[in-house]
Design a protein around this motif. Structure first.
Motif, PDB file in Angstrom:
ATOM      1  N   LEU A  73     -16.108  -9.272   3.045  1.00  0.00           N
ATOM      2  CA  LEU A  73     -15.046  -8.357   3.059  1.00  0.00           C
ATOM      3  C   LEU A  73     -14.533  -7.973   1.595  1.00  0.00           C
ATOM      4  N   LEU A  74     -15.142  -8.532   0.619  1.00  0.00           N
ATOM      5  CA  LEU A  74     -14.736  -8.269  -0.873  1.00  0.00           C
ATOM      6  C   LEU A  74     -14.473  -6.773  -0.904  1.00  0.00           C
ATOM      7  N   GLU A  75     -15.441  -5.807  -0.970  1.00  0.00           N
ATOM      8  CA  GLU A  75     -15.512  -4.584  -1.240  1.00  0.00           C
ATOM      9  C   GLU A  75     -14.210  -3.883  -0.521  1.00  0.00           C
ATOM     10  N   GLU A  76     -13.966  -4.260   0.829  1.00  0.00           N
ATOM     11  CA  GLU A  76     -12.887  -3.553   1.694  1.00  0.00           C
ATOM     12  C   GLU A  76     -11.554  -4.014   1.033  1.00  0.00           C
ATOM     13  N   LYS A  77     -11.573  -5.430   0.581  1.00  0.00           N
ATOM     14  CA  LYS A  77     -10.391  -5.821  -0.199  1.00  0.00           C
ATOM     15  C   LYS A  77     -10.063  -5.108  -1.277  1.00  0.00           C
ATOM     16  N   LEU A  78     -11.099  -4.873  -2.264  1.00  0.00           N
ATOM     17  CA  LEU A  78     -10.897  -4.134  -3.496  1.00  0.00           C
ATOM     18  C   LEU A  78     -10.396  -2.689  -3.130  1.00  0.00           C
ATOM     19  N   ALA A  79     -10.976  -2.251  -2.212  1.00  0.00           N
ATOM     20  CA  ALA A  79     -10.713  -0.771  -1.725  1.00  0.00           C
ATOM     21  C   ALA A  79      -8.974  -0.668  -1.055  1.00  0.00           C
ATOM     22  N   GLN A  80      -8.678  -1.846  -0.447  1.00  0.00           N
ATOM     23  CA  GLN A  80      -7.411  -1.977   0.069  1.00  0.00           C
ATOM     24  C   GLN A  80      -6.505  -2.239  -1.094  1.00  0.00           C
ATOM     25  N   VAL A 286       2.794  -6.871  -5.423  1.00  0.00           N
ATOM     26  CA  VAL A 286       2.837  -8.195  -6.207  1.00  0.00           C
ATOM     27  C   VAL A 286       1.460  -8.202  -6.176  1.00  0.00           C
ATOM     28  N   ILE A 287       0.967  -8.411  -7.687  1.00  0.00           N
ATOM     29  CA  ILE A 287      -0.372  -8.616  -8.024  1.00  0.00           C
ATOM     30  C   ILE A 287      -0.374 -10.070  -8.826  1.00  0.00           C
ATOM     31  N   GLU A 288      -0.850 -11.317  -7.848  1.00  0.00           N
ATOM     32  CA  GLU A 288      -1.034 -12.370  -8.758  1.00  0.00           C
ATOM     33  C   GLU A 288      -2.282 -12.768  -9.414  1.00  0.00           C
ATOM     34  N   ARG A 304       7.954 -16.436  -2.668  1.00  0.00           N
ATOM     35  CA  ARG A 304       9.400 -15.856  -2.621  1.00  0.00           C
ATOM     36  C   ARG A 304       9.143 -14.441  -2.324  1.00  0.00           C
ATOM     37  N   MET A 305       8.359 -13.465  -3.227  1.00  0.00           N
ATOM     38  CA  MET A 305       8.340 -12.337  -3.240  1.00  0.00           C
ATOM     39  C   MET A 305       7.911 -11.862  -1.893  1.00  0.00           C
ATOM     40  N   GLN A 306       6.924 -12.475  -1.352  1.00  0.00           N
ATOM     41  CA  GLN A 306       6.384 -12.321   0.188  1.00  0.00           C
ATOM     42  C   GLN A 306       7.490 -12.295   1.278  1.00  0.00           C
ATOM     43  N   GLN A 307       8.457 -13.450   0.998  1.00  0.00           N
ATOM     44  CA  GLN A 307       9.226 -13.524   1.559  1.00  0.00           C
ATOM     45  C   GLN A 307      10.429 -12.301   1.852  1.00  0.00           C
ATOM     46  N   ARG A 308      10.289 -11.623   0.480  1.00  0.00           N
ATOM     47  CA  ARG A 308      11.352 -10.499   0.620  1.00  0.00           C
ATOM     48  C   ARG A 308      10.624  -9.143   1.071  1.00  0.00           C
ATOM     49  N   GLY A 309       9.314  -9.226   1.575  1.00  0.00           N
ATOM     50  CA  GLY A 309       8.675  -8.281   2.106  1.00  0.00           C
ATOM     51  C   GLY A 309       7.643  -7.665   1.330  1.00  0.00           C
ATOM     52  N   SER A 310       7.346  -8.252   0.340  1.00  0.00           N
ATOM     53  CA  SER A 310       6.047  -7.472  -0.828  1.00  0.00           C
ATOM     54  C   SER A 310       5.085  -7.938  -0.221  1.00  0.00           C
ATOM     55  N   ALA A 311       3.854  -7.181  -0.349  1.00  0.00           N
ATOM     56  CA  ALA A 311       2.748  -7.224  -0.103  1.00  0.00           C
ATOM     57  C   ALA A 311       1.942  -7.878  -1.404  1.00  0.00           C
ATOM     58  N   LEU A 312       0.869  -8.782  -1.069  1.00  0.00           N
ATOM     59  CA  LEU A 312       0.372  -9.696  -2.089  1.00  0.00           C
ATOM     60  C   LEU A 312      -0.977  -9.288  -2.283  1.00  0.00           C
ATOM     61  N   VAL A 313      -1.384  -9.113  -3.418  1.00  0.00           N
ATOM     62  CA  VAL A 313      -2.857  -8.951  -3.897  1.00  0.00           C
ATOM     63  C   VAL A 313      -2.893 -10.175  -4.736  1.00  0.00           C
ATOM     64  N   ARG A 314      -4.163 -11.199  -4.403  1.00  0.00           N
ATOM     65  CA  ARG A 314      -4.134 -12.461  -5.048  1.00  0.00           C
ATOM     66  C   ARG A 314      -5.686 -12.290  -5.813  1.00  0.00           C
ATOM     67  N   ALA A 327      -2.873 -11.786   3.260  1.00  0.00           N
ATOM     68  CA  ALA A 327      -2.763 -11.233   1.594  1.00  0.00           C
ATOM     69  C   ALA A 327      -3.970 -10.766   1.499  1.00  0.00           C
ATOM     70  N   ILE A 328      -4.214 -10.146   0.511  1.00  0.00           N
ATOM     71  CA  ILE A 328      -5.631  -9.471   0.051  1.00  0.00           C
ATOM     72  C   ILE A 328      -5.706 -10.680  -1.121  1.00  0.00           C
ATOM     73  N   GLU A 329      -6.914 -11.653  -0.707  1.00  0.00           N
ATOM     74  CA  GLU A 329      -7.205 -12.517  -1.654  1.00  0.00           C
ATOM     75  C   GLU A 329      -8.768 -12.204  -2.409  1.00  0.00           C
ATOM     76  N   ILE A 330      -8.897 -12.201  -3.643  1.00  0.00           N
ATOM     77  CA  ILE A 330      -9.941 -11.846  -4.115  1.00  0.00           C
ATOM     78  C   ILE A 330     -10.468 -12.888  -5.118  1.00  0.00           C
ATOM     79  N   ALA A 331     -11.589 -13.314  -4.964  1.00  0.00           N
ATOM     80  CA  ALA A 331     -12.183 -14.607  -5.515  1.00  0.00           C
ATOM     81  C   ALA A 331     -13.107 -14.026  -6.740  1.00  0.00           C
ATOM     82  N   LEU A 332     -12.727 -13.504  -7.750  1.00  0.00           N
ATOM     83  CA  LEU A 332     -13.090 -12.949  -9.112  1.00  0.00           C
ATOM     84  C   LEU A 332     -12.224 -13.319 -10.058  1.00  0.00           C
ATOM     85  N   GLY A 333     -12.922 -13.274 -11.302  1.00  0.00           N
ATOM     86  CA  GLY A 333     -11.982 -13.325 -12.626  1.00  0.00           C
ATOM     87  C   GLY A 333     -11.133 -12.107 -12.754  1.00  0.00           C
TER      88      GLY A 333
END
Length: 349
Positions: A73-80, A286-288, A304-314, A327-333
């Protein structure tokens, strides 16, 4: 290798099964919000890929040899992620040590990474936790300052990689602005153009000094400090940095291991600015990037930011949970992920 799916929810079903280790029909229904027959069809489609069926007991199991590492689902995650950035009004960038690796900075992950960067310290039997601690400045000050002096020179000489520029461009498009939360002490976000007032360095900065005798609580810049280091021996050359008030040995204003004397005044002021900004925004995206579990300061913040309602891209090459549906978790550099998200973002404009 999974068969080519006909159902657009195939890989989502695959992810749901692997994340929860649950092969049940009801789990697929809840997770994907689909009907009973659709869930049955998806489970049968997964047979031979991640699932196996035991006919005599009519039970389903996850195959021991199932591929859990390929992110279909990597490309879909990048697009999301690009769509989230395109619609966001405010952005938080939360960065750990992995952010700097693409700039050529050393990776201290485990003893091997540290010893590759500082073999002289390995020959002395000194590990990262030992040299990056206040007692090192008392017991082996020339070596401690050899280590930090070399790092200061390295961070000054190294240019932030292109991913910083991508983030800075995203900063500029945010109606309510952007704030950086980082455990890195290298100052590279400021070097890449992020305003100093919008960066919280939660572990301090190597570009600031403090007194080891804690004479006044003063923190001062390293602008006039030009380290001369014997890199082969990791030893400071010449007069050691000292406090301009009392003459005691100076040290970097960096949070070290077992550091009860770190002067956190500057970092606390930065945190106050961050909290004031967060109070004025509504659930910023939030982009981690490059934040691991070993020192989880950044991950705790993004949780904590997620608990406050933020979407997370990791973004994390080694420690992304690619099957996490929350969460959108992307296994790339860092650089590759940011540039590929930008490609999707540019295509959508």
């Amino acid at each position: 290798m999974p068969k080519t799916p006909h159902d657009p929810l195939y890989y989502h079903a695959r992810r749901a099964v692997l994340h929860a280790n649950d092969t049940g029909i009801s789990h697929l229904q809840r997770r994907l919000r689909i009907g009973y027959q659709h869930a049955i069809d998806l489970r049968h489609a997964l047979r031979g890929d991640v699932l196996e069926h035991q006919a005599d007991t009519d039970t389903w199991h996850i195959r021991a040899e199932a591929d859990r590492h390929t992110d279909f689902l990597l490309e879909e995650k990048l697009a999301q992620a690009a769509r989230l950035i395109g619609s966001a009004k405010a952005l938080v960038i939360a960065a750990g040590a992995g952010m700097g690796i693409d700039s050529g900075l050393p990776d201290f992950r485990g003893d091997e990474g540290f010893l590759r960067a500082y073999p002289a310290l390995g020959r002395q039997g000194l590990c990262f936790q030992t040299i990056a601690s206040p007692p090192a400045f008392e017991q082996v000050p020339l070596t401690a300052w050899g280590f930090y002096g070399h790092r200061l020179n390295l961070y000054r000489a190294t240019a932030p990689h292109a991913g910083f520029g991508v983030l800075h461009a995203w900063d500029q498009r945010m109606a309510q602005g952007c704030f950086v939360f980082t455990s890195n002490v290298d100052g590279h976000f400021q070097k890449a153009g992020f305003p100093t007032a919008r960066v919280h360095e939660c572990h301090g900065s190597i570009h600031r000094l403090q007194c080891t005798a804690h004479c006044s609580g003063e923190i001062w810049p390293t602008a006039d400090l030009h380290p001369q280091v014997d890199e082969a021996a990791c030893q400071w050359q010449g007069e050691l940095p000292h406090c301009p008030r009392c003459g005691a040995l100076a040290r970097p204003n960096v949070l070290m291991f077992d550091d009860w004397h770190w002067n956190a005044t500057r970092s606390q002021q930065q945190r106050m600015l961050l909290d004031m900004w967060l109070d004025s925004t509504t659930a910023p995206l939030v982009i981690e990037i490059g934040a691991g579990r070993a020192v989880p300061t950044v991950r705790n913040f993004t949780r904590r930011m997620q608990q406050r309602g933020s979407a997370l891209v990791r973004i994390n090459l080694r420690e992304a949970s690619i099957h996490n549906p929350d969460a959108i978790e992307i296994a790339l550099g860092a650089r590759e992920a940011l540039e590929r998200i930008q490609q999707h973002l540019a295509a959508d404009i």
